[in-house]
Design a protein around this motif. Sequence first.
Motif, PDB file in Angstrom:
ATOM      1  N   GLY A 115      13.138   5.541  -1.164  1.00  0.00           N
ATOM      2  CA  GLY A 115      11.884   4.863  -1.466  1.00  0.00           C
ATOM      3  C   GLY A 115      10.868   5.816  -2.049  1.00  0.00           C
ATOM      4  O   GLY A 115      11.026   7.034  -2.005  1.00  0.00           O
ATOM      5  N   THR A 156       4.007   4.116  -3.663  1.00  0.00           N
ATOM      6  CA  THR A 156       3.382   3.592  -4.887  1.00  0.00           C
ATOM      7  C   THR A 156       1.856   3.623  -4.833  1.00  0.00           C
ATOM      8  O   THR A 156       1.197   2.903  -5.586  1.00  0.00           O
ATOM      9  CB  THR A 156       3.859   2.155  -5.159  1.00  0.00           C
ATOM     10  N   THR A 196      15.979   8.102  -4.623  1.00  0.00           N
ATOM     11  CA  THR A 196      14.719   8.095  -5.362  1.00  0.00           C
ATOM     12  C   THR A 196      14.021   9.430  -5.201  1.00  0.00           C
ATOM     13  O   THR A 196      13.828   9.903  -4.071  1.00  0.00           O
ATOM     14  CB  THR A 196      13.799   6.966  -4.864  1.00  0.00           C
ATOM     15  N   SER A 228      10.255   7.086 -11.170  1.00  0.00           N
ATOM     16  CA  SER A 228      10.597   6.344  -9.953  1.00  0.00           C
ATOM     17  C   SER A 228       9.422   5.480  -9.493  1.00  0.00           C
ATOM     18  O   SER A 228       9.608   4.382  -8.978  1.00  0.00           O
ATOM     19  CB  SER A 228      11.005   7.316  -8.847  1.00  0.00           C
ATOM     20  N   ALA A 235       9.656   1.457  -9.055  1.00  0.00           N
ATOM     21  CA  ALA A 235       9.292   0.744  -7.822  1.00  0.00           C
ATOM     22  C   ALA A 235       8.242  -0.323  -8.110  1.00  0.00           C
ATOM     23  O   ALA A 235       8.299  -1.437  -7.568  1.00  0.00           O
ATOM     24  CB  ALA A 235       8.787   1.740  -6.785  1.00  0.00           C
ATOM     25  N   ASP A 259       8.598  -4.373  -7.623  1.00  0.00           N
ATOM     26  CA  ASP A 259       7.680  -5.165  -6.791  1.00  0.00           C
ATOM     27  C   ASP A 259       6.910  -6.205  -7.594  1.00  0.00           C
ATOM     28  O   ASP A 259       6.229  -7.056  -7.007  1.00  0.00           O
ATOM     29  CB  ASP A 259       6.675  -4.231  -6.092  1.00  0.00           C
TER      30      ASP A 259
END
Length: 572
Positions: free
Chosen positions: A49, A52, A217, A223, A227, A231
């Motif tokens: 993960g 963000t 990731t 990356s 992400a 989303d």
Amino acid sequence: MTTVTTRAPRRTLTWVDFAVAAGVLVLGYLILQVGKGTTVNVDPADVSGVNTDPAQLPYYAARSLLRMFVALGASVLFTFVYAYAAARSRRLERILIPALDILQSVPVLGFLAITTTGFIALFPGSMLGLELASIFAIFTSQAWNMTFGFYASLTSLPRELDEVSRSFGFTRWMRFWKIELPSGAIDLIWNGMMSFAGGWFFLVASEAISVANHSYTLPGVGSYAGAAIGDGDLGKVGWAILTMAVMVIGVNFLFWRPLTAWAEKFKNEQSEAAHVQRSLVLDFLRRSHWPQILGRFLAPVREAAARAGRVFGRDDRPLSVDPVKRRVGDVVFGVLAVGLIGWGLFDLLRYLSDNVGLGVFGEPLVLGLVTLLRVVVLVAVATVVWVPVGVKIGFSPRLAKIAQPVVQVLASFPANFLFPLAMWFFLRTGLDINIGCVFLMALGAQWYILFNTIAGAMAIPSDLKEAMDDLGVHGWQRWKRLIIPGVFPSYVTGGITASGGAWNASIVSEVVTFSGTTLSATGLGAYIFEATEQGDFPRLLAGVAVMSLYVVALNRLFWRRLYRLAESRYSL
């Protein structure tokens, strides 16, 4: 009688010198701080993960930039060794250039699927394994274009320069640094700029690795964007796009523009151009005394390197070789090469036969024809559109100063960043993804033609252009007599890399995903993407092998013939 001794004026350090020194120290400190994150202990299985939060973007940008420049350094070293070996050995050329065609045709996802596990195994419990896998993926998107371009420069070197180097008794070391590298410097720098943009294009794929239903990731802008796209957060996608634009413009201002302005010294011309490229950063560095100071300290190193270069001996290779010896050597070398290649193909076919059967090649062969049609259309349209634009930019240093950062930004944007806009456009207009994916492929391929055309136009001597002006040669005759012969070798390099880049870009362009919605085109790129996501290695190997077959066949039947034409008729 009194003798007066005069001393050379002593240079004193100025504020420019202190500013340059401070900038170097700050840069070194930042590299060390950012580099710490690449060697932390972590279980790669837990790296799945990315945060963000937009506040993380400056750190992510630094991590991405570090990977990009490490990959660029590796690409330059690979280019020097590989291109030189291919250009200077007729036998090696027969193996290395087709091998380069194959390497160029292997998609980034194919390299990642094969190498990620190996790099993780080399550095267990460390982030360094994933970092090296990511850097290697970026390297594969940069190195081939630079190698093709430098190889073309070496093979089109005028015979007169070869004779001059022999008459002066140059060693191979001296010949490389004093003749071969300067003659190809402009093309090499512009190809390096384009290759760097290619690395940006595949940034998402290299930092968000998905292999065999497992995701790895790494912290980075790519990356982060991946992400945010997953989303469906358009606001964070916008932050990623803004960060990417700042990075590209900053790297262009601080790195590429000084290099392109410095490379003006290597233009082969008898009269000085009326307008030359300028760089504020280069002008500032030239006001510093550090180059002279470092030059004095590094003089022993240069002398040691020159002595080491003499180990290679004089460049006294004969201009002609006994045909009998050549024929015997060709036969021996050919038998060894065919044996190694045959063994590799046999092992691949045996693996596929034992797992899924040789019928696995049927589907990718048919899908490859569809992607081939897209590649041909893309290259043809890009040639018609971008060659005149590239010539216009290359002939005008003032226009090049404005266009260079703009083209860099356009060429550097990954197709993934535009997936939200593409998805909206496809759904809103009803445009079939099978047609729309060609525009996404163009984002990663057309710029090779533009950049190489600009480099070729800039390398045309100013005195030739002035002679055409004095003779009143304009319009089609100017294109026929000067422009086409002048840019043709560079265009061929751009065309062959654009073709390979289009095949590679099909991997990320024939499957568009945003916020849980996926559109898939019919083609070999989508086939390889799906096989990689599912961890289906037999299908992945079959798809990569078929893509390599198409690329090599296209290069052998079309682009290589143009290469030979460029070498024989269109070298300045």
